[in-house]
Enzyme design. Structure first.
Site, PDB file in Angstrom:
ATOM      1  N   CYS A 190       0.851  -1.173   0.000  1.00  0.00           N
ATOM      2  CA  CYS A 190       0.000   0.000   0.000  1.00  0.00           C
ATOM      3  C   CYS A 190       0.900   1.241   0.000  1.00  0.00           C
ATOM      4  O   CYS A 190       1.888   1.286   0.732  1.00  0.00           O
ATOM      5  CB  CYS A 190      -0.943   0.100   1.203  1.00  0.00           C
ATOM      6  SG  CYS A 190      -2.110  -1.249   1.292  1.00  0.00           S
TER       7      CYS A 190
ATOM      8  N   ARG B 296       3.773  -0.200  -4.953  1.00  0.00           N
ATOM      9  CA  ARG B 296       3.491  -0.805  -3.652  1.00  0.00           C
ATOM     10  C   ARG B 296       2.159  -1.547  -3.621  1.00  0.00           C
ATOM     11  O   ARG B 296       1.819  -2.192  -2.633  1.00  0.00           O
ATOM     12  CB  ARG B 296       3.480   0.276  -2.560  1.00  0.00           C
ATOM     13  CG  ARG B 296       4.750   1.081  -2.496  1.00  0.00           C
ATOM     14  CD  ARG B 296       4.659   2.125  -1.409  1.00  0.00           C
ATOM     15  NE  ARG B 296       4.680   1.508  -0.113  1.00  0.00           N
ATOM     16  CZ  ARG B 296       5.763   1.236   0.594  1.00  0.00           C
ATOM     17  NH1 ARG B 296       6.948   1.550   0.095  1.00  0.00           N
ATOM     18  NH2 ARG B 296       5.684   0.666   1.768  1.00  0.00           N
TER      19      ARG B 296
ATOM     20  N   TRP C 263      -2.827  -2.566  -1.773  1.00  0.00           N
ATOM     21  CA  TRP C 263      -2.573  -3.984  -2.031  1.00  0.00           C
ATOM     22  C   TRP C 263      -3.441  -4.715  -1.018  1.00  0.00           C
ATOM     23  O   TRP C 263      -3.195  -4.639   0.186  1.00  0.00           O
ATOM     24  CB  TRP C 263      -1.091  -4.307  -1.826  1.00  0.00           C
ATOM     25  CG  TRP C 263      -0.729  -5.680  -2.297  1.00  0.00           C
ATOM     26  CD1 TRP C 263      -0.387  -6.044  -3.574  1.00  0.00           C
ATOM     27  CD2 TRP C 263      -0.637  -6.880  -1.511  1.00  0.00           C
ATOM     28  NE1 TRP C 263      -0.122  -7.388  -3.621  1.00  0.00           N
ATOM     29  CE2 TRP C 263      -0.270  -7.928  -2.381  1.00  0.00           C
ATOM     30  CE3 TRP C 263      -0.864  -7.169  -0.169  1.00  0.00           C
ATOM     31  CZ2 TRP C 263      -0.094  -9.237  -1.945  1.00  0.00           C
ATOM     32  CZ3 TRP C 263      -0.691  -8.479   0.276  1.00  0.00           C
ATOM     33  CH2 TRP C 263      -0.301  -9.488  -0.616  1.00  0.00           C
TER      34      TRP C 263
ATOM     35  N   ASN D 264      -1.717   1.813   5.936  1.00  0.00           N
ATOM     36  CA  ASN D 264      -0.869   0.741   5.400  1.00  0.00           C
ATOM     37  C   ASN D 264      -0.519  -0.139   6.587  1.00  0.00           C
ATOM     38  O   ASN D 264      -0.060   0.364   7.609  1.00  0.00           O
ATOM     39  CB  ASN D 264       0.400   1.352   4.782  1.00  0.00           C
ATOM     40  CG  ASN D 264       1.426   0.297   4.389  1.00  0.00           C
ATOM     41  OD1 ASN D 264       1.077  -0.860   4.164  1.00  0.00           O
ATOM     42  ND2 ASN D 264       2.684   0.699   4.311  1.00  0.00           N
ATOM     43  N   GLY D 265      -0.745  -1.454   6.455  1.00  0.00           N
ATOM     44  CA  GLY D 265      -0.413  -2.370   7.547  1.00  0.00           C
ATOM     45  C   GLY D 265      -1.579  -3.293   7.838  1.00  0.00           C
ATOM     46  O   GLY D 265      -2.530  -3.384   7.040  1.00  0.00           O
TER      47      GLY D 265
ATOM     48  N   GLU E  76      17.059 -17.109  -9.760  1.00  0.00           N
ATOM     49  CA  GLU E  76      16.575 -15.749  -9.992  1.00  0.00           C
ATOM     50  C   GLU E  76      16.001 -15.636 -11.411  1.00  0.00           C
ATOM     51  O   GLU E  76      14.997 -14.960 -11.623  1.00  0.00           O
ATOM     52  CB  GLU E  76      17.719 -14.749  -9.774  1.00  0.00           C
ATOM     53  CG  GLU E  76      17.436 -13.319 -10.164  1.00  0.00           C
ATOM     54  CD  GLU E  76      16.246 -12.682  -9.427  1.00  0.00           C
ATOM     55  OE1 GLU E  76      15.738 -13.281  -8.455  1.00  0.00           O
ATOM     56  OE2 GLU E  76      15.822 -11.596  -9.863  1.00  0.00           O
TER      57      GLU E  76
ATOM     58  N   LYS F  91      12.252 -14.377 -12.124  1.00  0.00           N
ATOM     59  CA  LYS F  91      11.968 -13.207 -12.963  1.00  0.00           C
ATOM     60  C   LYS F  91      10.928 -13.553 -14.015  1.00  0.00           C
ATOM     61  O   LYS F  91       9.981 -12.829 -14.247  1.00  0.00           O
ATOM     62  CB  LYS F  91      13.282 -12.792 -13.630  1.00  0.00           C
ATOM     63  CG  LYS F  91      13.591 -11.386 -13.823  1.00  0.00           C
ATOM     64  CD  LYS F  91      13.721 -10.464 -12.652  1.00  0.00           C
ATOM     65  CE  LYS F  91      13.249 -10.897 -11.337  1.00  0.00           C
ATOM     66  NZ  LYS F  91      13.329 -10.086 -10.225  1.00  0.00           N
TER      67      LYS F  91
ATOM     68  N   GLU G 197       7.329 -14.264 -12.397  1.00  0.00           N
ATOM     69  CA  GLU G 197       6.598 -13.169 -11.758  1.00  0.00           C
ATOM     70  C   GLU G 197       6.008 -12.175 -12.749  1.00  0.00           C
ATOM     71  O   GLU G 197       4.973 -11.583 -12.469  1.00  0.00           O
ATOM     72  CB  GLU G 197       7.427 -12.467 -10.669  1.00  0.00           C
ATOM     73  CG  GLU G 197       8.619 -11.689 -11.122  1.00  0.00           C
ATOM     74  CD  GLU G 197       9.397 -11.056  -9.956  1.00  0.00           C
ATOM     75  OE1 GLU G 197       8.801 -10.772  -8.910  1.00  0.00           O
ATOM     76  OE2 GLU G 197      10.611 -10.853 -10.116  1.00  0.00           O
TER      77      GLU G 197
ATOM     78  N   HIS H 128      16.386 -36.656 -11.923  1.00  0.00           N
ATOM     79  CA  HIS H 128      15.792 -37.353 -10.778  1.00  0.00           C
ATOM     80  C   HIS H 128      14.308 -37.018 -10.633  1.00  0.00           C
ATOM     81  O   HIS H 128      13.781 -36.991  -9.530  1.00  0.00           O
ATOM     82  CB  HIS H 128      16.555 -37.014  -9.493  1.00  0.00           C
ATOM     83  CG  HIS H 128      17.962 -37.522  -9.528  1.00  0.00           C
ATOM     84  ND1 HIS H 128      18.281 -38.859  -9.461  1.00  0.00           N
ATOM     85  CD2 HIS H 128      19.141 -36.876  -9.681  1.00  0.00           C
ATOM     86  CE1 HIS H 128      19.593 -39.016  -9.547  1.00  0.00           C
ATOM     87  NE2 HIS H 128      20.137 -37.812  -9.688  1.00  0.00           N
TER      88      HIS H 128
ATOM     89  N   LYS I 185       5.869  -4.390  -4.656  1.00  0.00           N
ATOM     90  CA  LYS I 185       7.317  -4.364  -4.524  1.00  0.00           C
ATOM     91  C   LYS I 185       7.777  -4.436  -3.077  1.00  0.00           C
ATOM     92  O   LYS I 185       8.762  -5.069  -2.759  1.00  0.00           O
ATOM     93  CB  LYS I 185       7.867  -3.090  -5.162  1.00  0.00           C
ATOM     94  CG  LYS I 185       9.381  -3.099  -5.213  1.00  0.00           C
ATOM     95  CD  LYS I 185       9.903  -2.186  -6.259  1.00  0.00           C
ATOM     96  CE  LYS I 185      11.398  -2.373  -6.418  1.00  0.00           C
ATOM     97  NZ  LYS I 185      11.750  -3.667  -7.019  1.00  0.00           N
TER      98      LYS I 185
HETATM   99  C1  G6P Z   1       8.881  -8.441  -3.115  1.00  0.00           C
HETATM  100  C2  G6P Z   1       9.354  -7.901  -4.433  1.00  0.00           C
HETATM  101  C3  G6P Z   1      10.640  -8.586  -4.856  1.00  0.00           C
HETATM  102  C4  G6P Z   1      11.682  -8.445  -3.744  1.00  0.00           C
HETATM  103  C5  G6P Z   1      11.162  -8.963  -2.411  1.00  0.00           C
HETATM  104  C6  G6P Z   1      12.097  -8.605  -1.276  1.00  0.00           C
HETATM  105  O1  G6P Z   1       8.462  -9.746  -3.282  1.00  0.00           O
HETATM  106  O2  G6P Z   1       8.367  -8.081  -5.441  1.00  0.00           O
HETATM  107  O3  G6P Z   1      11.135  -7.987  -6.034  1.00  0.00           O
HETATM  108  O4  G6P Z   1      12.822  -9.152  -4.105  1.00  0.00           O
HETATM  109  O5  G6P Z   1       9.905  -8.369  -2.112  1.00  0.00           O
HETATM  110  O6  G6P Z   1      12.152  -7.206  -1.174  1.00  0.00           O
HETATM  111  P1  G6P Z   1      13.341  -6.397  -0.527  1.00  0.00           P
HETATM  112  O7  G6P Z   1      12.910  -4.970  -0.628  1.00  0.00           O
HETATM  113  O8  G6P Z   1      13.462  -6.878   0.873  1.00  0.00           O
HETATM  114  O9  G6P Z   1      14.570  -6.685  -1.328  1.00  0.00           O
END
Ligand code: G6P
Length: 606
Positions: free
Chosen positions: A2, A27, A75, A99-100, A479, A483, A486, A502, A601
């Site tokens: 949020c 956010r 969110w 937010n929270g 990673e 990527k 997501e 396996h 994010k």
């Molecule tokens: C969310 C974001 C990711 C990020 C993760 C950790 O899931 O979408 O891109 O890697 O949080 O976030 P941070 O700010 O702790 O790196």
């Protein structure tokens, strides 16, 4: 999660709020809303809707001369994505954004007999009701009394009917920063990108401190009413850094910023070709006698930890555990006072990472965070911090932050080795001189963007994809898979190349994309054998290796040649290819790569 913003000043508020929300949309983007004082402050008006900030803009009045208001981009946590659940929420004299998560909302509904009076399914509306219940004409006293009753994480901006031009704010855990810009007014937001256009100075609102914002100034106090001086900081980037700068999406812009982000992160920490953290005030004593390392993070930061962890293990021969923060918090910690705990986070606000750090501090005084956002909660909570100088990262899918986190972990490894005499200076100098060339190697790779983009159509038609590699390439492939899934919504998995047979190889059918990474010379032959195994079963293989050309079509269908660097450094190159591949696949599927569905994010809820 949020995004929230509040403004009061001499300028019209509506566009400040809407533009700020657009910058905070990373956010969360389930719904959006604003509230502002109308009719000389006698009335608080709300516009809100499910959907994105553009949808909100469409329902806002063209003319709105109010100079004070609050805004929210959501969110969803409590309650579905509906107009009614969008913030702001009004109850009695109180209008707020939140937010929270308020954990004890059930009890509060009972206590204040709110059943039948609520218009939404949110915990936030209950917070508005509790503040209203304590309101007797004095906004500050109402908020102070109400927060004593709330359990959980919160950041609130509150308007009170009859107090035009005033915004009140308070937080626990959930982040908020604020500022006052002469000639404009007072700002508060989840992060400074929302108001960087007006000032690059800000302070983090301390937890359980009340901020009063008025047109002519701000006043910060603790819950006992004593004035507290805000601790201002300055960011060294400006509004252009937080804009798309001609790129169609932030994600591709941020990928193109990787060379600069890497150079800015690495170069200031090198002196005489040796790692130097003196400007960061991180003393060598932090590393002396370290017996083992625990790296804690979430998401992409955790995958950066996997690469850094594998590097440290192999280079220094000391045990490294990479822990998912949300798991670490509920397991029996295996750390001691000789454990170096490294916490990685782009935002510095991920709640699980923050709480895991607090837990780790009960066992060791050696905590080091690797954080991109200056002054964020994780940076402040850890004993020491090494900031990554990536600049603001706005796309939800993390790209440049990943690379700079890995770079810092590599520097930490060198420092650990030197301080504990497990590496010699000459070897470290050789390594660092190669590391310093990485930004230009990555720049060179970006020239292959068109060739990578051409793979997107084929990828976009896939339902599954597999990423394989060994050693550091395996760590990196996790990673790569994240990527892709997501932002393209294609199911993607990373496998240690030798492990595929396996079980998972049964999923390989005609045309299944397999992205194979083969840059580690000690296992190169083995990976090539594993590739042949999937190729023989019909896989469409995209290979990343340091070979200049590959003519043998029993190995791959497409080959990306990486500029020659030592094996330990290829991850920076491969990462960029995998990020670009995911980006164009997302576009190929008609998605918005900056705002993938269901994600946000900054994850500030558990
Ligand atoms: C969310 C974001 C990711 C990020 C993760 C950790 O899931 O979408 O891109 O890697 O949080 O976030 P941070 O700010 O702790 O790196």
């Amino acid at each position: 999660m949020c995004g929230i913003i509040g403004f009061t000043g001499s300028k019209e508020a509506q566009n400040i709020l809407l533009d700020g929300l657009q910058k905070l949309e990373y956010r969360g983007y389930d719904s959006a809303g604003i509230a502002f004082f109308k009719d000389n402050g006698s009335h608080v008006s709300i516009r809100k809707t499910a959907g994105k900030v553009d949808d909100l803009r469409a329902i806002c009045d063209e003319e709105n001369n109010s100079t004070c208001g609050i805004g929210h981009t959501r969110w969803a946590t409590h309650g579905g994505v509906t107009n009614a659940n969008a913030h702001p929420h009004k109850f009695g004299n109180v209008t707020l954004i939140h937010n929270g998560i308020i954990e004890n909302y059930h009890e509060l509904i009972e206590k204040y007999n709110l059943k039948g009076q609520l218009k939404s399914d949110t915990d936030s509306e209950i917070a508005a009701a509790v503040i209203d219940a304590h309101y007797d004409g004095d906004p500050k006293e109402a908020i102070k009394a109400a927060v004593k009753e709330l359990k959980g994480a919160f950041a609130f901006c509150v308007l009170f009917k009859g107090h035009p031009g005033e915004v009140y704010a308070i937080r626990n855990v959930s982040p908020m920063v604020a500022s006052y810009a002469a000639g404009a007014g007072a700002f508060i937001a989840s992060d400074i990108t929302a108001f960087i256009e007006y000032t690059n100075r800000y302070f983090v609102l301390p937890e359980y401190h009340l901020l009063t914002m008025k047109e002519d100034g701000i006043f910060l106090e603790n819950l006992s009413g004593q004035a507290v001086e805000p601790e201002f900081m300055t960011v060294d980037w400006d509004v252009t850094t937080a804009q798309k700068g001609g790129y169609p999406y932030f994600m591709i812009k941020e990928i193109h910023e990787e060379p600069t982000a890497l150079a800015n992160t690495i170069n200031p920490r090198i002196s005489d070709l040796l790692p130097d953290f003196s400007a960061d005030e991180v003393p060598d004593s932090l590393f002396a006698g370290v017996k083992d390392i625990t790296i804690i993070a979430c998401g992409t930061a955790m995958y950066a930890g996997n690469v850094g962890g594998a590097f440290i293990r192999n280079k220094l021969g000391i045990p490294v555990t990479v822990a998912i923060a949300s798991e670490f918090r509920y397991e029996r910690p295996t750390i001691s006072k000789d454990t170096l705990v490294i916490v990685a986070s782009q935002s510095g606000e991920t709640i699980d990472t923050l709480e895991a750090l607090k837990l780790a501090k009960q066992y060791t005084d050696r905590t080091l965070s690797i954080v991109n956002v200056k002054g964020s909660s994780i940076a402040r909570e850890s004993h020491h911090v090494l900031y990554t100088h990536g600049g603001p990262e706005i796309a939800v899918a993390s790209t440049k932050a990943y690379s700079v986190q890995v770079a810092v972990l590599y520097l930490v490894a060198c420092k650990l080795g030197l301080v504990n005499n497990s590496l010699n200076e000459a070897d470290v100098r050789d390594f660092i001189s190669d590391l310093r060339n990485i930004p230009s190697m990555v720049e060179e790779l970006l020239n292959q963007e068109d060739k990578i983009a051409r793979q997107a159509d084929r990828m976009a038609n896939a339902t599954d994809a597999f990423f394989i590699g060994r050693g550091l390439d395996y760590s990196l492939s996790m990673e790569g898979a994240l990527k892709l899934k997501e932002i393209s919504y294609i199911h993607a998995e990373a496998y240690a190349a030798g492990e595929l047979k396996h079980g998972t190889i049964s999923l390989i059918t005609d045309g299944t994309p397999v992205i194979a990474i083969a840059t580690q010379q000690n296992v190169y032959g083995k990976v090539v054998s594993n590739i042949r195994e999937v190729k023989a079963r019909g896989a469409y293989v995209i290979l990343l290796s340091k070979d200049k050309v590959i003519t043998d079509n029993t190995i791959c269908d497409v080959h990306f040649s990486l500029p020659a660097v030592r094996d330990e450094l290829t991850v920076f190159e491969s990462a960029v290819i995998l990020q670009i591949l995911a980006y164009y696949t997302s576009l190929g599927k008609g998605n918005n790569p900056d705002q993938p569905r269901n994600l946000a994010k900054s994850v500030t809820v558990e």
